[in-house]
Design a protein around this motif. Structure first.
Motif, PDB file in Angstrom:
ATOM      1  N   LEU A 215       0.824  -1.207   0.000  1.00 15.81           N
ATOM      2  CA  LEU A 215       0.000   0.000   0.000  1.00 15.81           C
ATOM      3  C   LEU A 215       0.858   1.257   0.000  1.00 15.81           C
ATOM      4  O   LEU A 215       0.506   2.260  -0.629  1.00 15.81           O
ATOM      5  CB  LEU A 215      -0.937  -0.007   1.217  1.00 15.81           C
ATOM      6  CG  LEU A 215      -2.023  -1.094   1.198  1.00 15.81           C
ATOM      7  CD1 LEU A 215      -2.752  -1.118   2.528  1.00 15.81           C
ATOM      8  CD2 LEU A 215      -3.007  -0.859   0.061  1.00 15.81           C
ATOM      9  N   LYS A 247      -7.020   3.784  -3.721  1.00 21.25           N
ATOM     10  CA  LYS A 247      -5.609   3.840  -3.335  1.00 21.25           C
ATOM     11  C   LYS A 247      -5.250   5.237  -2.823  1.00 21.25           C
ATOM     12  O   LYS A 247      -4.538   5.379  -1.819  1.00 21.25           O
ATOM     13  CB  LYS A 247      -4.721   3.469  -4.514  1.00 21.25           C
ATOM     14  CG  LYS A 247      -4.853   2.020  -4.965  1.00 21.25           C
ATOM     15  CD  LYS A 247      -4.004   1.757  -6.212  1.00 21.25           C
ATOM     16  CE  LYS A 247      -4.153   0.314  -6.696  1.00 21.25           C
ATOM     17  NZ  LYS A 247      -3.364   0.067  -7.928  1.00 21.25           N
ATOM     18  N   LEU A 284      -5.910  -4.391   1.609  1.00 24.84           N
ATOM     19  CA  LEU A 284      -6.279  -3.444   2.652  1.00 24.84           C
ATOM     20  C   LEU A 284      -6.608  -4.163   3.961  1.00 24.84           C
ATOM     21  O   LEU A 284      -6.158  -3.760   5.040  1.00 24.84           O
ATOM     22  CB  LEU A 284      -7.487  -2.614   2.208  1.00 24.84           C
ATOM     23  CG  LEU A 284      -7.219  -1.362   1.387  1.00 24.84           C
ATOM     24  CD1 LEU A 284      -8.532  -0.736   0.936  1.00 24.84           C
ATOM     25  CD2 LEU A 284      -6.427  -0.358   2.201  1.00 24.84           C
TER      26      LEU A 284
END
Length: 308
Positions: A215, A247, A284
């Protein structure tokens, strides 16, 4: 289906290992996995490798002493569930936790790999023996507190000291990775991940750190939130723009809306770009603590979409 090893099961095995059906899938798997991880073994009576894998899985589940459960699904009798989960070959094994698929593999694998698979699930479910109730646990907590307070360099020093003293402490290595991510040193974070011993490389803490590194790398390429939001509003089916927006939102700390955008993309077209929205959701979720309310809510919503 006696051939799958029921004859040698311990008396309490009926509570740990059961035959599943389409009608019982929600209760046996999705709902039961809210308490402990549930392994689902997709097999068929005519499948030779399945008959080898089944007893090996049962053995590992039994040895976990209730920290995980197992449900066996005959794909010939549960074609709808198999289709929903895109089971294309057997044996296929999925692990569910908190209603969500969290791990899995295809084909027969050695007993050592099965044990490692089950051990990862035990740890993820909080049932691993031993815990960290010793002197190093306090040091780990101190480092975590430093990191939470923005003292990444100090935290990195403490994590590194713990990892040096106890190389098998996955939490120390994971903390060191997260500290370097916080300092913006993504190359060093990746080097630490690549350098951990193979015996702990799949520990939940390190899997989470790896997701956080993914991420962080995405955040460096994230576009302006307002521009991406405008693209999505102009064309709600622009899945690339919606995923890029998710994102960018995560990069700015708006994780909950990022999850909402990914769930909306999945709702509109779950197969787009080989399931890109679902894959990003998994990243996530993996990066968040297991009991994080955003992760728990997101997993429940995703499960309801999958099994609707």
């Amino acid at each position: 289906m006696i051939e799958l090893g029921q004859g040698t099961a311990a008396p309490a095995a009926a509570d740990l290992i059961k035959e599943g059906t389409e009608a019982s899938f929600m209760a046996d798997v999705v709902e039961a996995s809210q308490q402990v991880p549930v392994i689902v073994d997709f097999w068929a009576p005519w499948c030779g490798p399945c008959k080898t894998l089944g007893p090996m899985l049962e053995k590992a589940v039994t040895e976990a002493k209730g920290a995980v459960k197992m449900v066996k699904i005959d794909v010939d009798r549960a074609q709808s569930i198999a289709a929903q989960l895109q089971i294309q070959s057997i044996p296929t094994v999925y692990a569910f936790y908190k209603g969500q698929p969290v791990d899995g593999f295809q084909g027969a694998i050695p007993q050592s790999e099965i044990k490692a698979f089950v051990d990862r699930l035990v740890a993820q479910g909080g049932g691993a023996p031993g815990g960290e109730e010793d002197g190093l646990a306090e040091a780990l907590q101190t480092a975590e507190d430093m990191l939470a307070a923005g003292q990444a360099e100090d935290a990195a020093q403490v994590f590194a000291a713990i990892a040096g003293e106890a190389p098998d402490r996955a939490a120390a290595h994971a903390g060191l990775v997260r500290a370097h991510i916080a300092m913006g040193d993504l190359e060093q974070a990746e080097a630490i991940l690549n350098g951990v011993d193979a015996s702990i490389s799949h520990a939940p803490e390190l899997e989470a750190a790896h997701a956080q590194l993914q991420l962080a790398r995405q955040a460096a390429d994230a576009g302006p939130v307002d521009d991406l939001r405008a693209r999505v509003e102009a064309d709600p089916d622009d899945h690339q723009a919606r995923i890029d927006l998710a994102k960018a939102l995560h990069a700015t700390g708006n994780t909950e809306e990022a999850v909402d955008q990914l769930l909306e993309s999945f709702r509109r077209d779950r197969e787009w770009n080989d399931g890109a929205a679902r894959a990003q959701l998994f990243t996530l979720f993996d990066a968040l603590p297991p009991q994080d309310p955003v992760a728990l809510k997101g997993r429940r919503r995703l499960s309801s979409m999958i099994f609707a």
